[in-house]
Design a protein around this motif. Structure first.
Motif, short mmCIF file in Angstrom:
data_model
loop_
_atom_site.label_atom_id
_atom_site.label_comp_id
_atom_site.label_asym_id
_atom_site.label_seq_id
_atom_site.Cartn_x
_atom_site.Cartn_y
_atom_site.Cartn_z
N MET A 1 -8.64 -60.54 43.78
CA MET A 1 -8.32 -59.18 43.44
C MET A 1 -8.81 -58.85 42.02
O MET A 1 -8.65 -59.66 41.11
CB MET A 1 -6.81 -58.99 43.50
CG MET A 1 -6.45 -57.55 43.68
SD MET A 1 -4.69 -57.19 43.88
CE MET A 1 -3.83 -58.61 43.29
N ILE A 2 -9.40 -57.66 41.84
CA ILE A 2 -9.89 -57.29 40.51
C ILE A 2 -8.82 -56.47 39.78
O ILE A 2 -8.48 -55.37 40.21
CB ILE A 2 -11.20 -56.47 40.61
CG1 ILE A 2 -12.30 -57.35 41.22
CG2 ILE A 2 -11.62 -55.95 39.24
CD1 ILE A 2 -13.56 -56.60 41.56
N ILE A 3 -8.27 -57.06 38.73
CA ILE A 3 -7.29 -56.33 37.91
C ILE A 3 -7.75 -56.49 36.46
O ILE A 3 -7.88 -57.62 35.98
CB ILE A 3 -5.88 -56.94 38.01
CG1 ILE A 3 -5.39 -56.90 39.46
CG2 ILE A 3 -4.90 -56.21 37.09
CD1 ILE A 3 -4.08 -57.66 39.66
N THR A 4 -8.03 -55.37 35.80
CA THR A 4 -8.46 -55.47 34.41
C THR A 4 -7.37 -54.95 33.48
O THR A 4 -6.87 -53.83 33.68
CB THR A 4 -9.74 -54.65 34.17
OG1 THR A 4 -10.71 -55.07 35.12
CG2 THR A 4 -10.27 -54.86 32.77
N ALA A 97 -14.86 -58.46 33.30
CA ALA A 97 -13.73 -57.64 33.75
C ALA A 97 -13.62 -57.61 35.28
O ALA A 97 -12.53 -57.49 35.82
CB ALA A 97 -13.88 -56.23 33.21
N ALA A 98 -14.76 -57.72 35.94
CA ALA A 98 -14.78 -57.57 37.41
C ALA A 98 -14.57 -58.89 38.12
O ALA A 98 -14.71 -58.96 39.34
CB ALA A 98 -16.12 -56.95 37.82
N ARG A 99 -14.26 -59.94 37.40
CA ARG A 99 -14.08 -61.24 38.08
C ARG A 99 -12.82 -61.20 38.97
O ARG A 99 -11.88 -60.47 38.71
CB ARG A 99 -13.99 -62.37 37.07
CG ARG A 99 -12.77 -62.28 36.17
CD ARG A 99 -12.58 -63.51 35.33
NE ARG A 99 -13.80 -63.90 34.65
CZ ARG A 99 -14.08 -65.13 34.24
NH1 ARG A 99 -13.22 -66.10 34.45
NH2 ARG A 99 -15.18 -65.41 33.62
N VAL A 104 -8.13 -60.13 31.25
CA VAL A 104 -7.65 -59.41 30.07
C VAL A 104 -8.81 -59.39 29.08
O VAL A 104 -9.36 -60.44 28.76
CB VAL A 104 -6.46 -60.14 29.41
CG1 VAL A 104 -6.01 -59.40 28.15
CG2 VAL A 104 -5.31 -60.32 30.39
N LEU A 105 -9.20 -58.21 28.63
CA LEU A 105 -10.25 -58.11 27.60
C LEU A 105 -9.64 -57.44 26.39
O LEU A 105 -8.98 -56.39 26.53
CB LEU A 105 -11.44 -57.27 28.08
CG LEU A 105 -12.41 -57.95 29.06
CD1 LEU A 105 -11.86 -57.89 30.48
CD2 LEU A 105 -13.76 -57.28 29.02
N ASP A 106 -9.82 -58.02 25.21
CA ASP A 106 -9.33 -57.33 24.02
C ASP A 106 -10.48 -56.97 23.09
O ASP A 106 -11.47 -57.69 23.02
CB ASP A 106 -8.20 -58.11 23.33
CG ASP A 106 -8.66 -59.31 22.54
OD1 ASP A 106 -9.02 -59.14 21.37
OD2 ASP A 106 -8.63 -60.43 23.10
N PRO A 119 -6.68 -50.42 35.24
CA PRO A 119 -5.35 -49.95 35.64
C PRO A 119 -4.29 -50.15 34.56
O PRO A 119 -3.23 -49.53 34.61
CB PRO A 119 -5.03 -50.81 36.87
CG PRO A 119 -5.88 -52.03 36.73
CD PRO A 119 -7.11 -51.59 35.99
N VAL A 120 -4.59 -51.01 33.60
CA VAL A 120 -3.64 -51.23 32.50
C VAL A 120 -4.38 -51.14 31.17
O VAL A 120 -5.39 -51.83 30.98
CB VAL A 120 -3.00 -52.64 32.55
CG1 VAL A 120 -1.85 -52.73 31.55
CG2 VAL A 120 -2.54 -53.00 33.94
N LYS A 121 -3.89 -50.28 30.29
CA LYS A 121 -4.49 -50.16 28.95
C LYS A 121 -3.39 -50.21 27.90
O LYS A 121 -2.44 -49.42 27.98
CB LYS A 121 -5.23 -48.82 28.82
CG LYS A 121 -6.40 -48.67 29.76
CD LYS A 121 -7.07 -47.33 29.55
CE LYS A 121 -8.12 -47.10 30.63
NZ LYS A 121 -8.72 -45.75 30.52
N LEU A 122 -3.56 -51.10 26.96
CA LEU A 122 -2.61 -51.17 25.85
C LEU A 122 -3.36 -50.90 24.56
O LEU A 122 -4.53 -51.28 24.43
CB LEU A 122 -1.95 -52.56 25.76
CG LEU A 122 -1.29 -53.14 27.01
CD1 LEU A 122 -0.64 -54.47 26.67
CD2 LEU A 122 -0.28 -52.18 27.59
N PHE A 123 -2.69 -50.24 23.63
CA PHE A 123 -3.25 -50.06 22.29
C PHE A 123 -2.27 -50.70 21.33
O PHE A 123 -1.15 -50.21 21.13
CB PHE A 123 -3.47 -48.58 21.98
CG PHE A 123 -4.32 -48.36 20.76
CD1 PHE A 123 -5.71 -48.46 20.82
CD2 PHE A 123 -3.74 -48.07 19.53
CE1 PHE A 123 -6.50 -48.28 19.70
CE2 PHE A 123 -4.52 -47.88 18.39
CZ PHE A 123 -5.91 -47.98 18.48
#
Ligand code: DC
Length: 204
Positions: A1-4, A97-99, A104-106, A119-123
Motif C-alpha cells: 500500500m502506498i501511504i506518504t 514516496a511511492a514505495r 515518511v519524507l521530511d 494523505p498526511v502532512k505535518l508542519f
C-alpha cells in the motif's frame, strides 16, 4: 500500500527525530530529504557544478557523517535555491514516496511540491531561539566548539533563505497539521505527530 507522510518545517524544529519515530511506529521507510541537498552542497564545496552534482547524486553519497555539520547545512541551503538542482532531485524523492509499505519524507517542500497529494502532512515548527538551543546542545554534545549566538545566527540565516527563495520556499501546505514543539518534550512532540498521522489515516 502506498501511504506518504510528508513532514516539513524549518531547521532544527525536531522534524528528523519525529520523522524517524513516526516511521518506526508505523513500520514505514524514512527519507531525510535534507541529506540530498547536503550531499550536493558538499560536492559543490569540493568544486563540483551544483546541477551536475544533483543529477549524478548516488544514494551512497547520503551516508557521509560529514553532512551533519553546520557548514554542510549552510552549503545545502545555498544550493537549494537553484531550480535545476531541485528538479534534478524530484524523481528520487517521488520514487521513494511511492514505495510499497508506506514512507515518511521530511524536508521543506514535501507537502507542497514533492508530494502535494500526500494523505498526511505535518508542519513541525518551533521558535528560532528554541531550535538554536537544541541544535547548540546537539553540536556541543558532539564535541564541536561553537557558541549559542553563532548557532542562532546560522538558524536565522537559513530560515530566511529557505522561506524567501523563489523556488519551493519553506511554507506549510494549506492542509498540513501544524505542531509547534517549542514547549514540548521530544516525547510529547512524537506523541502529537503519531496522533496526527493516526487521525489523518483514520486509524484508531
Ligand atoms: O533539513 P536539513 O536541515 O538537513 O536541510 C538542509 C538544507 O537543505 C535546508 O536549509 C534547505 C535545504 N532543503 C530543501 O531546500 N528542501 C528540502 N526538502 C530539504 C532540505
Amino acid at each position: 500500500m502506498i501511504i506518504t507522510v510528508a513532514i516539513d518545517g524549518p531547521a532544527a524544529a525536531g522534524k528528523g527525530t519525529i520523522s524517524k519515530a513516526v516511521a518506526a511506529h508505523f513500520g514505514f521507510a524514512h527519507l531525510d530529504t535534507g541529506l540530498l541537498y547536503r550531499a550536493v552542497g558538499a560536492k559543490v564545496r569540493a568544486g563540483a557544478d551544483p546541477v551536475a552534482a544533483a543529477q549524478m547524486l548516488d544514494p551512497r553519497d547520503l551516508e557521509d557523517d560529514g553532512l551533519r555539520t553546520p557548514a554542510a547545512a549552510q552549503a545545502a541551503s545555498e544550493i537549494a535555491v537553484i531550480a535545476e538542482v531541485r528538479s534534478a532531485l524530484v524523481a528520487f524523492q517521488r520514487n521513494f514516496a511511492a514505495r510499497d509499505g508506506g514512507a515518511v519524507l521530511d524536508g521543506r517542500d514535501i507537502g507542497t511540491v514533492i508530494c502535494p497529494d500526500a494523505p498526511v502532512k505535518l508542519f513541525v515548527t518551533a521558535s528560532a531561539e528554541c531550535r538554536a538551543e537544541r541544535r547548540f546542545n546537539e553540536l556541543v554534545g558532539k564535541g564541536m566548539e561553537i557558541t549559542l549566538d553563532q548557532v542562532l545566527a546560522d538558524v536565522k540565516i537559513r530560515d530566511a533563505r529557505d522561506r524567501n527563495r523563489a523556488e519551493a520556499p519553506l511554507v506549510a501546505a494549506d492542509d498540513a497539521v501544524e505542531i509547534d514543539t517549542s514547549d514540548m518534550t521530544i516525547e510529547q512532540a512524537i506523541a502529537a505527530a503519531i496522533e496526527a498521522v493516526r487521525s489523518a489515516l483514520g486509524i484508531c
